[in-house]
Write an enzyme that holds these catalytic residues in place. Sequence first.
Site, short mmCIF file in Angstrom:
data_model
loop_
_atom_site.label_atom_id
_atom_site.label_comp_id
_atom_site.label_asym_id
_atom_site.label_seq_id
_atom_site.Cartn_x
_atom_site.Cartn_y
_atom_site.Cartn_z
N GLU A 66 -71.16 81.02 -66.46
CA GLU A 66 -70.55 80.02 -67.36
C GLU A 66 -70.68 80.45 -68.81
O GLU A 66 -69.73 80.38 -69.59
CB GLU A 66 -71.22 78.66 -67.14
CG GLU A 66 -70.78 77.58 -68.11
CD GLU A 66 -71.94 76.72 -68.59
OE1 GLU A 66 -72.05 76.50 -69.81
OE2 GLU A 66 -72.73 76.26 -67.75
N GLU A 102 -83.48 79.92 -73.68
CA GLU A 102 -83.12 78.59 -73.17
C GLU A 102 -84.07 78.18 -72.04
O GLU A 102 -84.53 77.03 -71.97
CB GLU A 102 -81.68 78.61 -72.68
CG GLU A 102 -81.15 77.27 -72.22
CD GLU A 102 -79.70 77.33 -71.77
OE1 GLU A 102 -79.32 76.51 -70.92
OE2 GLU A 102 -78.95 78.20 -72.28
#
Length: 430
Positions: free
Chosen positions: A70, A143
């Site tokens: 993604e 992240e």
Amino acid sequence: MQIIKNELLNEYVYHEKLHNNMDVFFMPKRGFTKKYAVLATNYGSNDLEFISPHTNEKIKVNEGIAHFLEHKMFEQPDGSNAFDDFAKIGANANAFTNFNMTAYLFSSTENFEEGLRHLISYVQEPYFTEENVEKEKGIIAQEIKMYDDNPDWKLFFNTLKAMYKVHANSIDIAGTVESIYKITPDELYSCYKTFYSPSNMALFVIGELDKDEIMNIVKSTVKDEFMFDGEIKRIEPLETDEVRQKEIIEQLDVSVPMFSIGYKDKAAVLGAKDLMKKSIVTELILDILFKKGSQLYDKLYREGLVFGGISCDYTEHIDYGYTIISGETRDIEAVKHEIFSAIESAKIAGIDEADFERAKKKKIGSFIKSFDSIEFIANNYLSYYFKGMDILDYYEVLKSIEIEALNERLKEHFDNDMSVISIIMPKEDK
């Protein structure tokens, strides 16, 4: 072109399967200035092993690859970023990956047609190189580390880890730092060619738009590359009707202890309508027993046992389901006792008829009101569609539910042997 109608809601959806097997849905929304589109693939973080529809080869990929893919889709071959092109026309764009779906979306009040062409185009143009993949690994690693320090995130995933022995939904959607550093461009292309094939994707467009114009844009922009007939053969480990461990406790930087009680569904093969009914029945039980206005909520709040109330949700899918009840408290054992007692008392006494009718009416009202949100409609329509359901059937299924279904589900689902607890405690002073 098929027309799917719901007379009560006065809503209808146009559906067409394109020549390349991609499903396109369009819902006209008169009086709405904002338009919205979401292009999604029936592919999420749980899809770690599969048979390639192109080579018939069995493939096992690294954890976190759907989320990684993604991220990489926004980088274009000419060096530009897909987000920048949306910004130029005044559109807001985003994307997300969950356990079972990856979605690319945008909204705008103007230049929507241009934005729709761009959405379809960039999702069909993968561009993975050794250099840009290596660069992304560092970004995603940061992240992952950020979420490792997030108490809510850890509380949730520790609940899933306690519940599931082998199922992939106990694995963080982003994977681990170790797993994402193993991802290669070839592996990304392998996943893309399988799961981003048109027959595994669907587009939903909603707003005050011209149907024929929208369909012309879609048909002139979609590509036939990587198309195939049939379904993807996903290889899923067989999960048992047992939990991995009853309790997980972790210390993080929190001021008040946090808890999350999970109830794992037993394995079952259900049709679409039955799956929808099970979900609604479970949600009604949670509304009656735990949410604001319930006897338990009032007692815990009155005695100062919880801060900010109780959060409870049920998640359903074709091959798994679970309830999570969570909150913050300085006395976890007392709250745990009260929750378990409320469930056992309800099993014995049954759901109160007045509470049932009130919860059912509330859910009907909430569902009807949700159709004021074009984002809710589009995202949930595709989520339901990939599970073999139609959200426009929701009202009829909800209306048909009787109180006996709740009492049966109470005894079947809220089984102490299938329960776990995840706890986040404040770090102890050294």
